[in-house]
Design an enzyme around this catalytic site. Structure first.
Site, PDB file in Angstrom:
ATOM      1  N   HIS A  79       0.848  -1.204   0.000  1.00 37.67           N
ATOM      2  CA  HIS A  79       0.000   0.000   0.000  1.00 37.67           C
ATOM      3  C   HIS A  79       0.879   1.249   0.000  1.00 37.67           C
ATOM      4  O   HIS A  79       0.581   2.223  -0.687  1.00 37.67           O
ATOM      5  CB  HIS A  79      -0.874   0.033   1.259  1.00 37.67           C
ATOM      6  CG  HIS A  79      -1.804  -1.135   1.412  1.00 37.67           C
ATOM      7  ND1 HIS A  79      -1.608  -2.120   2.352  1.00 37.67           N
ATOM      8  CD2 HIS A  79      -2.937  -1.470   0.752  1.00 37.67           C
ATOM      9  CE1 HIS A  79      -2.588  -3.008   2.279  1.00 37.67           C
ATOM     10  NE2 HIS A  79      -3.402  -2.641   1.310  1.00 37.67           N
TER      11      HIS A  79
ATOM     12  N   ARG B 125      -3.343 -10.397   4.599  1.00 38.32           N
ATOM     13  CA  ARG B 125      -3.711 -11.714   5.132  1.00 38.32           C
ATOM     14  C   ARG B 125      -2.488 -12.554   5.536  1.00 38.32           C
ATOM     15  O   ARG B 125      -2.651 -13.597   6.167  1.00 38.32           O
ATOM     16  CB  ARG B 125      -4.542 -12.487   4.113  1.00 38.32           C
ATOM     17  CG  ARG B 125      -5.924 -11.886   3.901  1.00 38.32           C
ATOM     18  CD  ARG B 125      -6.831 -12.815   3.118  1.00 38.32           C
ATOM     19  NE  ARG B 125      -8.218 -12.399   3.185  1.00 38.32           N
ATOM     20  CZ  ARG B 125      -8.817 -11.641   2.275  1.00 38.32           C
ATOM     21  NH1 ARG B 125      -8.169 -11.211   1.231  1.00 38.32           N
ATOM     22  NH2 ARG B 125     -10.082 -11.319   2.412  1.00 38.32           N
TER      23      ARG B 125
HETATM   24  P1  AMP Z   1      -6.389  -4.171  -0.191  1.00 37.04           P
HETATM   25  O1  AMP Z   1      -6.197  -3.355   1.038  1.00 37.04           O
HETATM   26  O2  AMP Z   1      -5.898  -5.573  -0.062  1.00 37.04           O
HETATM   27  O3  AMP Z   1      -7.787  -4.065  -0.745  1.00 37.04           O
HETATM   28  O4  AMP Z   1      -5.452  -3.532  -1.286  1.00 37.04           O
HETATM   29  C1  AMP Z   1      -5.517  -2.170  -1.619  1.00 37.04           C
HETATM   30  C2  AMP Z   1      -4.642  -1.908  -2.825  1.00 37.04           C
HETATM   31  O5  AMP Z   1      -3.295  -2.263  -2.526  1.00 37.04           O
HETATM   32  C3  AMP Z   1      -5.047  -2.741  -4.051  1.00 37.04           C
HETATM   33  O6  AMP Z   1      -4.918  -1.948  -5.219  1.00 37.04           O
HETATM   34  C4  AMP Z   1      -4.048  -3.866  -4.021  1.00 37.04           C
HETATM   35  O7  AMP Z   1      -3.801  -4.438  -5.293  1.00 37.04           O
HETATM   36  C5  AMP Z   1      -2.811  -3.134  -3.517  1.00 37.04           C
HETATM   37  N1  AMP Z   1      -1.841  -4.075  -2.952  1.00 37.04           N
HETATM   38  C6  AMP Z   1      -2.080  -5.035  -2.025  1.00 37.04           C
HETATM   39  N2  AMP Z   1      -0.948  -5.758  -1.805  1.00 37.04           N
HETATM   40  C7  AMP Z   1       0.005  -5.245  -2.614  1.00 37.04           C
HETATM   41  C8  AMP Z   1       1.374  -5.559  -2.871  1.00 37.04           C
HETATM   42  N3  AMP Z   1       1.997  -6.554  -2.227  1.00 37.04           N
HETATM   43  N4  AMP Z   1       2.048  -4.820  -3.776  1.00 37.04           N
HETATM   44  C9  AMP Z   1       1.420  -3.807  -4.447  1.00 37.04           C
HETATM   45  N5  AMP Z   1       0.136  -3.463  -4.245  1.00 37.04           N
HETATM   46  C10 AMP Z   1      -0.565  -4.162  -3.357  1.00 37.04           C
END
Ligand code: AMP
Length: 290
Positions: free
Chosen positions: A37, A187
């Site tokens: 993020h 996760r």
């Molecule tokens: P989430 O909080 O899991 O819904 O993710 C929010 C944003 O962060 C989404 O656009 C995800 O694709 C991105 N994201 C989550 N994990 C990663 C990562 N390891 N590398 C890059 N972006 C990520």
């Protein structure tokens, strides 16, 4: 940093800035922020005058059997990370404010949502597409950033922004990984030490697949078999899918010619991990879908 909790105040803040000619960048998240993020937040900070990060664990993208109630919510730490990175607004709407009584509309992108994650999690992408459309309506960003980690999600969002003329520029940034290759994910904290040790096998399998393609192998069945064998070294990982696909349509390829995306999902105990890698074959021609 301002904390905004209601859709109405969020929209009012954005409308005022837009009138002043300020460009607004947006990173939607479910919180439990990590360096993946952070990379999106930093990139947005560099590209826009004002930056909004939303933290909303969207109930409609979880199924009954998934981890909505136990999803990590370290809000104080998340706000601290946002402050550290120069975020202007942390938007933290509540579920009743997002989905008041009488809420009816669902946004779907059926062709892109049909396979892979969509097959394993039938209502997931309708939940994602609907909440992202709503958040765009409230934040009214000029630019929104997403991670390649969720490849199918990013493809779907590009499609819906184009189909619905939402006028938001989309950028997708590379997956941020742990030192051993495991893609960062909120996760990952659920993994026991033994599970954490074998979790990088998913990335290793995808990397093996990419090396085979870059080395000239085009037979998808053989590539998928070897990727699967890489993971099945560990009897406690269960492969949900490992596929060589067209990077735009996400349809499975039978022969790889120029570009492909390798999509993978595994289950370790009760935890589901996903990852993907893009592959470019130098000098290749178009592939054939199955
Ligand atoms: P989430 O909080 O899991 O819904 O993710 C929010 C944003 O962060 C989404 O656009 C995800 O694709 C991105 N994201 C989550 N994990 C990663 C990562 N390891 N590398 C890059 N972006 C990520």
């Amino acid at each position: 940093m301002k904390i905004i909790r209601t859709p109405r105040s969020m929209a009012a803040w954005s409308e005022r800035l837009r009138r002043e000619g300020v460009t607004i960048g947006f990173v939607p998240t479910m919180g439990a922020l990590h360096d993946g993020h952070r990379s999106l937040i930093r990139a947005a900070r560099l590209r826009c005058d004002a930056l909004v990060v939303s933290i909303f664990v969207n109930p409609t993208q979880f199924s009954q059997t998934e981890d909505l109630s136990t999803y990590p919510r370290p809000i104080a730490r998340d706000r601290a990370l946002c402050r550290e990175e120069g975020v202007d607004v942390c938007f933290e709407p509540t579920a009743p404010a997002m989905y008041p009584e009488g809420f009816e509309t669902t946004v779907t992108v059926p062709a892109l949502a049909r396979r892979w994650e969509g097959e394993a999690r039938p209502h997931h992408f309708a939940g994602v597409a609907t909440v992202v459309t709503k958040l765009f309506g409230m934040v009214q960003p000029h630019l929104a950033l997403f991670g390649q980690k969720d490849y199918q999600q990013a493809a779907l969002i590009r499609q819906l922004v184009s189909d619905l003329n939402l006028g938001v520029a989309i950028r997708v940034l590379p997956t941020v990984r742990e030192r051993d290759g495991l893609a960062m994910s909120s996760r990952n904290v659920y993994l026991s030490p033994d599970e954490r040790r074998i979790a990088p096998l998913l990335f290793q399998a995808l990397r093996t697949g990419r090396l085979m393609i870059e080395g000239g192998m085009s037979d998808v069945a053989a590539i998928e078999r070897i990727m699967r064998q890489t993971i099945e070294q560990a009897p406690t990982i269960h492969v949900e899918h490992l596929a060589v696909c067209d990077p735009d349509s996400l349809e499975p390829l039978s022969v790889v010619a120029d570009r492909a995306v390798l999509l993978g999902a595994v289950r370790i105990g009760s935890i589901r991990l996903i990852d993907n890698l893009l592959v470019n074959v130098p000098g290749g021609k178009s592939g054939t879908t199955r």
